[in-house]
Design a protein around this motif. Structure first.
Motif, short mmCIF file in Angstrom:
data_model
loop_
_atom_site.label_atom_id
_atom_site.label_comp_id
_atom_site.label_asym_id
_atom_site.label_seq_id
_atom_site.Cartn_x
_atom_site.Cartn_y
_atom_site.Cartn_z
N ASN A 39 1.80 10.02 5.98
CA ASN A 39 1.92 7.78 6.02
C ASN A 39 -0.02 7.83 6.04
OD1 ASN A 39 3.65 7.79 6.60
ND2 ASN A 39 3.99 8.38 8.77
N ILE A 40 -1.02 8.45 5.41
CA ILE A 40 -1.97 8.37 5.07
C ILE A 40 -1.82 7.44 3.69
CG2 ILE A 40 -4.34 8.65 4.62
CD1 ILE A 40 -3.47 11.54 6.66
N PRO A 41 -1.94 6.06 4.20
CA PRO A 41 -2.11 5.45 2.55
C PRO A 41 -3.00 5.86 1.52
CG PRO A 41 -3.33 4.31 3.70
CD PRO A 41 -3.51 5.79 4.65
N ILE A 42 -2.45 6.47 -0.10
CA ILE A 42 -2.69 7.11 -1.04
C ILE A 42 -4.01 6.38 -0.93
CG2 ILE A 42 -2.06 4.95 -2.51
CD1 ILE A 42 -1.23 7.49 -3.72
N GLU A 43 -4.97 5.00 -0.91
CA GLU A 43 -6.30 4.35 -1.11
C GLU A 43 -7.49 5.23 -0.78
OE1 GLU A 43 -3.00 2.72 -0.21
OE2 GLU A 43 -2.81 1.75 -2.38
N ASN A 44 -5.92 5.87 0.61
CA ASN A 44 -7.92 6.78 1.14
C ASN A 44 -7.79 8.35 1.22
OD1 ASN A 44 -8.18 4.07 2.01
ND2 ASN A 44 -7.16 4.58 4.41
N ARG A 45 -7.18 8.48 0.26
CA ARG A 45 -7.20 9.98 -0.49
C ARG A 45 -8.23 10.30 -1.06
NH1 ARG A 45 -3.23 13.80 1.54
NH2 ARG A 45 -0.99 12.14 3.18
N THR A 46 -7.94 11.99 -1.17
CA THR A 46 -9.60 12.34 -1.72
C THR A 46 -8.99 11.96 -3.70
OG1 THR A 46 -9.48 14.36 -2.18
CG2 THR A 46 -11.36 13.22 -0.14
N SER A 47 -10.01 12.11 -4.36
CA SER A 47 -9.37 12.01 -6.30
C SER A 47 -8.88 13.40 -5.95
CB SER A 47 -10.29 11.64 -6.37
OG SER A 47 -10.62 10.52 -6.74
N THR A 80 -7.49 15.19 -3.93
CA THR A 80 -5.73 15.66 -3.20
C THR A 80 -5.66 15.13 -4.61
OG1 THR A 80 -7.45 15.72 -1.18
CG2 THR A 80 -5.21 15.15 -1.34
N LEU A 81 -5.65 14.02 -4.92
CA LEU A 81 -4.59 13.43 -5.65
C LEU A 81 -4.20 14.57 -6.45
CD1 LEU A 81 -5.47 9.39 -5.80
CD2 LEU A 81 -3.98 10.55 -4.29
N ALA A 82 -5.39 14.12 -7.00
CA ALA A 82 -4.71 15.26 -8.79
C ALA A 82 -4.09 16.76 -7.86
CB ALA A 82 -6.43 15.89 -8.69
N ALA A 83 -4.73 17.19 -6.71
CA ALA A 83 -3.84 18.27 -6.05
C ALA A 83 -2.59 18.30 -6.38
CB ALA A 83 -4.59 19.64 -4.96
N HIS A 84 -2.26 17.32 -5.21
CA HIS A 84 -0.40 16.76 -6.41
C HIS A 84 0.17 16.95 -7.27
CE1 HIS A 84 0.43 15.66 -1.43
NE2 HIS A 84 -0.93 14.85 -1.59
N ILE A 85 -0.47 16.50 -8.49
CA ILE A 85 -0.55 16.52 -9.69
C ILE A 85 0.18 17.73 -10.21
CG2 ILE A 85 -0.43 16.08 -11.94
CD1 ILE A 85 -2.50 13.18 -10.73
N MET A 126 0.41 -1.17 0.22
CA MET A 126 0.05 0.11 0.05
C MET A 126 1.37 1.07 0.24
SD MET A 126 -3.46 0.18 2.75
CE MET A 126 -3.27 -0.86 3.04
N ALA A 127 0.72 2.03 -1.34
CA ALA A 127 1.80 3.00 -1.16
C ALA A 127 0.78 4.23 -0.25
CB ALA A 127 1.28 3.84 -2.67
N GLU A 128 2.07 5.02 0.35
CA GLU A 128 1.90 5.95 1.12
C GLU A 128 2.21 7.54 1.00
OE1 GLU A 128 2.97 4.92 4.86
OE2 GLU A 128 1.41 3.52 5.43
N ILE A 129 1.18 8.58 0.94
CA ILE A 129 1.96 10.03 1.03
C ILE A 129 2.08 10.70 2.38
CG2 ILE A 129 1.95 10.20 -1.90
CD1 ILE A 129 -0.93 11.60 -1.40
N SER A 130 2.32 12.18 1.71
CA SER A 130 2.83 12.27 3.30
C SER A 130 2.21 12.01 4.46
CB SER A 130 2.46 13.94 3.26
OG SER A 130 1.58 15.01 2.78
#
Length: 88
Positions: free
Chosen positions: A7-15, A17-22, A1-5
């Motif tokens: 230590n919250i699993p990436i799968e638990n982030r909103t779409s 939030t993921l797009a904002a990282h991009i 399971m990948a994690e970003i800042s």
């Protein structure tokens, strides 16, 4: 399971939030690895039926960003130089 800042699993982030990282990567050219993880997760979500239009979201957010003068050095080069100066 990948994690970003944080230590919250990436799968638990909103779409969003993921797009904002991009957006951060595309505008400031920092944190490429996180942007790649986020793009992979957004692709997986789309394959599972998520209808979030992350391409349009990313384009719209980038369009809102102030334009940096082409006379200025790239921000990541300034950051790296400042880090180098801190080591002196």
């Amino acid at each position: 399971m990948a994690e970003i800042s944080e230590n919250i699993p990436i799968e638990n982030r909103t779409s969003e939030t993921l797009a904002a990282h991009i957006v951060i990567y595309k505008t400031l050219n920092i944190d490429r690895e996180t942007a790649l993880l986020c793009m992979e997760e957004l692709g997986r979500r789309r394959e599972r039926g998520d209808d979030f239009d992350y391409e349009a979201f990313i384009e719209a957010e980038i369009a809102k960003m102030p334009k940096i003068s082409s006379n200025l050095p790239e921000l990541h080069k300034i950051i790296n130089f400042n880090n180098w100066l801190g080591r002196k």
